[in-house]
Write a protein that holds these residues in place. Structure first.
Motif, PDB file in Angstrom:
ATOM      1  N   ILE A  40       0.826  -1.210   0.000  1.00 28.81           N
ATOM      2  CA  ILE A  40       0.000   0.000   0.000  1.00 28.81           C
ATOM      3  C   ILE A  40       0.866   1.269   0.000  1.00 28.81           C
ATOM      4  CG2 ILE A  40      -1.709   1.309   1.275  1.00 28.81           C
ATOM      5  CD1 ILE A  40      -2.818  -1.061  -0.249  1.00 28.81           C
ATOM      6  N   PRO A  41       1.917   1.353   0.823  1.00 31.24           N
ATOM      7  CA  PRO A  41       2.769   2.562   0.749  1.00 31.24           C
ATOM      8  C   PRO A  41       3.387   2.782  -0.628  1.00 31.24           C
ATOM      9  CG  PRO A  41       3.168   1.404   2.806  1.00 31.24           C
ATOM     10  CD  PRO A  41       2.294   0.510   1.981  1.00 31.24           C
ATOM     11  N   ASN A  42       3.773   1.664  -1.283  1.00 29.47           N
ATOM     12  CA  ASN A  42       4.333   1.818  -2.634  1.00 29.47           C
ATOM     13  C   ASN A  42       3.293   2.369  -3.620  1.00 29.47           C
ATOM     14  OD1 ASN A  42       6.851   0.888  -1.872  1.00 29.47           O
ATOM     15  ND2 ASN A  42       6.447  -1.240  -2.475  1.00 29.47           N
ATOM     16  N   ILE A  43       2.074   1.860  -3.506  1.00 23.81           N
ATOM     17  CA  ILE A  43       1.013   2.354  -4.390  1.00 23.81           C
ATOM     18  C   ILE A  43       0.731   3.826  -4.106  1.00 23.81           C
ATOM     19  CG2 ILE A  43      -1.421   2.126  -4.984  1.00 23.81           C
ATOM     20  CD1 ILE A  43      -1.134  -0.887  -4.496  1.00 23.81           C
ATOM     21  N   PHE A  44       0.641   4.164  -2.834  1.00 23.25           N
ATOM     22  CA  PHE A  44       0.418   5.566  -2.465  1.00 23.25           C
ATOM     23  C   PHE A  44       1.558   6.463  -2.950  1.00 23.25           C
ATOM     24  CE2 PHE A  44      -2.546   4.660   1.367  1.00 23.25           C
ATOM     25  CZ  PHE A  44      -3.561   4.357   0.482  1.00 23.25           C
ATOM     26  N   GLN A  45       2.789   5.939  -2.864  1.00 20.23           N
ATOM     27  CA  GLN A  45       3.936   6.712  -3.318  1.00 20.23           C
ATOM     28  C   GLN A  45       3.874   6.942  -4.838  1.00 20.23           C
ATOM     29  OE1 GLN A  45       6.290   8.116  -1.312  1.00 20.23           O
ATOM     30  NE2 GLN A  45       6.951   9.160  -3.210  1.00 20.23           N
ATOM     31  N   LYS A  46       3.477   5.906  -5.569  1.00 21.00           N
ATOM     32  CA  LYS A  46       3.338   6.057  -7.016  1.00 21.00           C
ATOM     33  C   LYS A  46       2.263   7.085  -7.364  1.00 21.00           C
ATOM     34  CE  LYS A  46       4.916   1.388  -8.172  1.00 21.00           C
ATOM     35  NZ  LYS A  46       4.528   0.077  -8.758  1.00 21.00           N
ATOM     36  N   LEU A  47       1.141   7.017  -6.634  1.00 19.94           N
ATOM     37  CA  LEU A  47       0.083   8.008  -6.861  1.00 19.94           C
ATOM     38  C   LEU A  47       0.564   9.413  -6.527  1.00 19.94           C
ATOM     39  CD1 LEU A  47      -3.019   6.068  -5.449  1.00 19.94           C
ATOM     40  CD2 LEU A  47      -2.553   6.634  -7.834  1.00 19.94           C
ATOM     41  N   GLN A  48       1.369   9.515  -5.456  1.00 26.68           N
ATOM     42  CA  GLN A  48       1.902  10.828  -5.088  1.00 26.68           C
ATOM     43  C   GLN A  48       2.868  11.342  -6.156  1.00 26.68           C
ATOM     44  OE1 GLN A  48       3.697  10.909  -1.206  1.00 26.68           O
ATOM     45  NE2 GLN A  48       4.491  12.994  -1.457  1.00 26.68           N
ATOM     46  N   ASP A  49       3.747  10.450  -6.645  1.00 21.09           N
ATOM     47  CA  ASP A  49       4.668  10.856  -7.713  1.00 21.09           C
ATOM     48  C   ASP A  49       3.898  11.275  -8.966  1.00 21.09           C
ATOM     49  OD1 ASP A  49       6.708  10.234  -5.992  1.00 21.09           O
ATOM     50  OD2 ASP A  49       7.107   8.252  -6.862  1.00 21.09           O
ATOM     51  N   MET A  50       2.859  10.515  -9.280  1.00 23.74           N
ATOM     52  CA  MET A  50       2.039  10.841 -10.438  1.00 23.74           C
ATOM     53  C   MET A  50       1.394  12.221 -10.274  1.00 23.74           C
ATOM     54  SD  MET A  50      -1.378   8.900 -11.829  1.00 23.74           S
ATOM     55  CE  MET A  50      -2.335   9.608 -10.473  1.00 23.74           C
ATOM     56  N   GLU A  51       0.887  12.495  -9.083  1.00 27.06           N
ATOM     57  CA  GLU A  51       0.231  13.779  -8.822  1.00 27.06           C
ATOM     58  C   GLU A  51       1.242  14.928  -8.874  1.00 27.06           C
ATOM     59  OE1 GLU A  51      -3.125  16.210  -7.876  1.00 27.06           O
ATOM     60  OE2 GLU A  51      -2.799  14.238  -8.773  1.00 27.06           O
ATOM     61  N   GLU A  52       2.423  14.712  -8.304  1.00 26.58           N
ATOM     62  CA  GLU A  52       3.446  15.761  -8.332  1.00 26.58           C
ATOM     63  C   GLU A  52       3.914  16.029  -9.762  1.00 26.58           C
ATOM     64  OE1 GLU A  52       6.464  14.404  -5.739  1.00 26.58           O
ATOM     65  OE2 GLU A  52       5.351  14.850  -3.898  1.00 26.58           O
ATOM     66  N   LYS A  53       4.034  14.938 -10.540  1.00 32.49           N
ATOM     67  CA  LYS A  53       4.444  15.113 -11.937  1.00 32.49           C
ATOM     68  C   LYS A  53       3.374  15.890 -12.708  1.00 32.49           C
ATOM     69  CE  LYS A  53       6.243  11.520 -13.756  1.00 32.49           C
ATOM     70  NZ  LYS A  53       6.382  10.185 -14.382  1.00 32.49           N
ATOM     71  N   ARG A  54       2.097  15.621 -12.423  1.00 35.93           N
ATOM     72  CA  ARG A  54       1.015  16.358 -13.089  1.00 35.93           C
ATOM     73  C   ARG A  54       1.073  17.846 -12.745  1.00 35.93           C
ATOM     74  NH1 ARG A  54      -3.635  18.588 -11.671  1.00 35.93           N
ATOM     75  NH2 ARG A  54      -3.358  17.921  -9.509  1.00 35.93           N
ATOM     76  N   ILE A  55       1.293  18.141 -11.480  1.00 37.03           N
ATOM     77  CA  ILE A  55       1.358  19.540 -11.055  1.00 37.03           C
ATOM     78  C   ILE A  55       2.558  20.240 -11.688  1.00 37.03           C
ATOM     79  CG2 ILE A  55       1.611  21.060  -9.051  1.00 37.03           C
ATOM     80  CD1 ILE A  55       0.134  18.898  -7.420  1.00 37.03           C
TER      81      ILE A  55
END
Length: 598
Positions: A241-256
């Motif tokens: 779960i932390p890895n998935i959350f981290q990927k989602l966070q990276d994805m969101e930061e990359k979008r921003i």
């Protein structure tokens, strides 16, 4: 009795179960269940937030696309505006180009066209650097987001399945333990009862042993599942779960970050064209600064300078005598063109206010123009003819070289094939040179007759009786001349030219010019009494006449009164007399004295 004891024992067990308190193990399971539900809620929140992020990217892409469309539309409108006011290919625009303010305006239009091009560049860069990139990135973002949430759902489903297996093994272990306790208690009661046979006691003992074995197996199975679940749960909450959350966070930061880069590019696209836009504006400013009012006013003076001397003072006359004034030799109102008029009807206008009734192209020698304008036209015609002569000479030289090549290398062509063209060019040069000599003669005549700049004195004073008689005689002679030059001069050459025309045309101009009424310039418009068609061209040099072209249709406003002249009208502003023998007249049936002249 045995059945009664068994029922009683089951009731006691049920009461103990009801009185049983929650164990730490059960508390831990409840906490795990709450954590599982919390994890599911976080996935829902993240899913909503990332979906909103994608919608924001789509909204920003749409914003940039609309901005690009506005730039394209604006550039198109600016280009159309510049094109609308661009100079047309006609003499009027060429005439305007000599003025500095017109040239400045044309420069402004060209710079404005370049300015519109920069807005097209903005639209192209917005499309290529932002819109296209964001459209591609949106597809990648949606695919990545979908993959991460699929992994999260799989991990959630797996931990839930493992939890169900653990709970099932735990319940089975619990049930087997209870069954083993009941079987043990039942065996002990049977063994203590003296009335029970040994066979029943042995049966109860075997049953208790079997239940204990089942409880032991369930315990081992539950222990194994518990150990497995704990490991999976640890991996789930600390790794997967932390890895998935981290990927989602990276994805969101990359979008921003991508949105930030696009917003910066949005500003840079405008900044990149600012230097060129500045040059366009500088060009407009420079063109405006080059406007010279005095130079333009001098151009107007040069364009419309007539070359006439100012008229002399008007002398005082008795009421019963015709009014006259001293004139310069080059004045439009020269005494040679004047005609005797009855007293009280003289409406002679000073030359600056005389209307030009010959609005067509005029005669070939431009004799209908004032001296200065005529000189300019003749000089311009001579320059054009010299240019044509140079072109013909260049062609002649080129063909001569080609002929020499053919003579040296017959296989390349026949030298005789060039001779017809050379002969034609030679004839053209001769014709052009003859034209140049003709126009140069007219130009020399004009320059001789034009007053010198040093001759600024004005002729004034009263005419003596002899002078008056001379003027009257000259006017009478002028009335007997069929044609005269616009400035009032008369030469034997013009007289002979008129005789030649009379011999060529089937009809001749009347030998006596009509006594044109000075009411010709009145504002009252005569009604139309018929139409006429010009059978021959008439140049109409004399005052009161009008030039017509062969085949031209005109309106008749005054019939021939027996003097050989008919008064016609071209439009509201152009009317005058033409020889009746030069036209075919068709009067209206109800017109007075209607008849047809041919």
């Amino acid at each position: 009795m045995d059945n009664a004891l068994s029922v009683k024992a089951e009731k006691e067990e049920e009461q103990k179960e009801e009185e049983h308190t929650v164990t730490p193990f059960e508390e831990n399971l409840q906490m795990l269940l709450q954590l599982k539900m919390t994890s599911a809620d976080q996935f829902d929140n993240l899913e909503k937030h990332t979906q909103w992020g994608i919608e924001f990217v789509e909204k920003y892409t749409k914003f940039v696309k609309e901005r690009s469309e506005i730039e394209v539309s604006y550039a198109k409108q600016i280009r159309n505006l510049s094109k609308k006011y661009q100079p047309k290919k006609n003499s009027r625009e060429e005439e305007e180009s000599k003025y500095t303010f017109c040239r400045a305006f044309f420069t402004t239009l060209n710079e404005l066209n370049d300015y519109a091009g920069q807005h097209e560049v903005i639209a192209e860069n917005l499309t290529s650097q932002i819109i296209t990139e964001l459209m591609r990135y949106l597809q990648e973002l949606k695919t990545e987001r979908k993959s991460h949430f699929q992994d999260g759902r799989k991990a959630q489903q797996y931990i839930e399945s493992s939890w169900k297996q653990l709970e099932s093994s735990k319940r089975r272990f619990e049930r087997d333990c209870k069954e083993a306790d009941r079987a043990q208690q039942y065996f002990e009661r049977m063994d203590a009862d003296i009335n029970v046979t040994k066979a029943d006691v042995e049966k109860a003992r075997q049953q208790a042993q079997m239940r204990h074995q089942m409880a032991s197996d369930s315990k081992s199975e539950y222990s194994s599942y518990l150990q497995k679940f704990n490991q999976e749960q640890n991996d789930h909450y600390y790794t997967i779960i932390p890895n998935i959350f981290q990927k989602l966070q990276d994805m969101e930061e990359k979008r921003i970050e991508r949105i930030g880069v696009c917003m910066k590019t949005f500003a840079e696209v405008d900044r990149q064209v600012l230097p060129i836009v500045g040059k366009c504006l500088d060009g407009m400013t420079t063109a405006a600064e080059l406007i010279e009012a005095k130079t333009d006013s001098k151009q107007v003076v040069e364009a419309y300078k007539s070359g006439f001397e100012p008229p002399g003072d008007v002398e005082f006359e008795d009421y019963g005598q015709a009014m006259k004034r001293t004139v310069s030799e080059n004045s439009l109102s020269n005494s040679k063109d004047s005609k005797e008029k009855p007293a009280g009807k003289s409406k002679t206008k000073l030359w600056p206010f005389i209307k030009n009734k010959n609005k067509g192209s005029g005669p070939e020698d431009f004799s209908h123009l004032p001296p200065e304008q005529r000189r300019k036209k003749l000089q311009g015609k001579i320059d054009d003819l010299n240019k044509d002569i140079h072109k013909e000479m260049d062609q002649r030289d080129a063909l001569t070289k080609m002929k020499d090549v053919y003579l040296k290398n017959p296989q390349m062509g026949d030298p005789a094939s060039v001779d017809p063209r050379l002969s034609e060019i030679a004839q053209n040069i001769d014709k052009l040179q003859a034209e140049v000599q003709k126009f140069e003669g007219w130009l020399a005549e004009v320059e001789e007759r034009m007053p010198s700049k040093s001759d600024t004195h004005r002729r004034s004073g009263l005419y003596e009786a002899q002078s008056t008689t001379t003027v009257t005689n000259n006017c009478a002679q002028d009335r007997e001349r069929p044609l005269s030059s616009p400035d009032g001069s008369y030469t034997e050459e013009q007289n002979s030219e008129t005789q030649v025309k009379a011999n060529i045309n089937p009809t001749t101009i009347p030998t006596t010019a009509p006594d044109f009424d000075e009411d010709f310039d009145d504002d009252d418009t005569l009604p139309t009494i018929g139409t006429c068609k010009a059978l021959y061209p008439f140049e109409g040099h004399n005052e009161g006449t009008i030039a017509v072209a062969e085949g031209e249709l005109l309106y008749v406003i005054e019939d021939d009164k027996g003097d050989g002249w008919t008064r016609v009208r071209r439009n509201e502003e152009e009317e005058g007399y033409v020889p009746t023998s030069y036209i075919e007249v068709n009067l209206e049936p109800n017109a007075k004295g209607a008849m047809t002249y041919i």
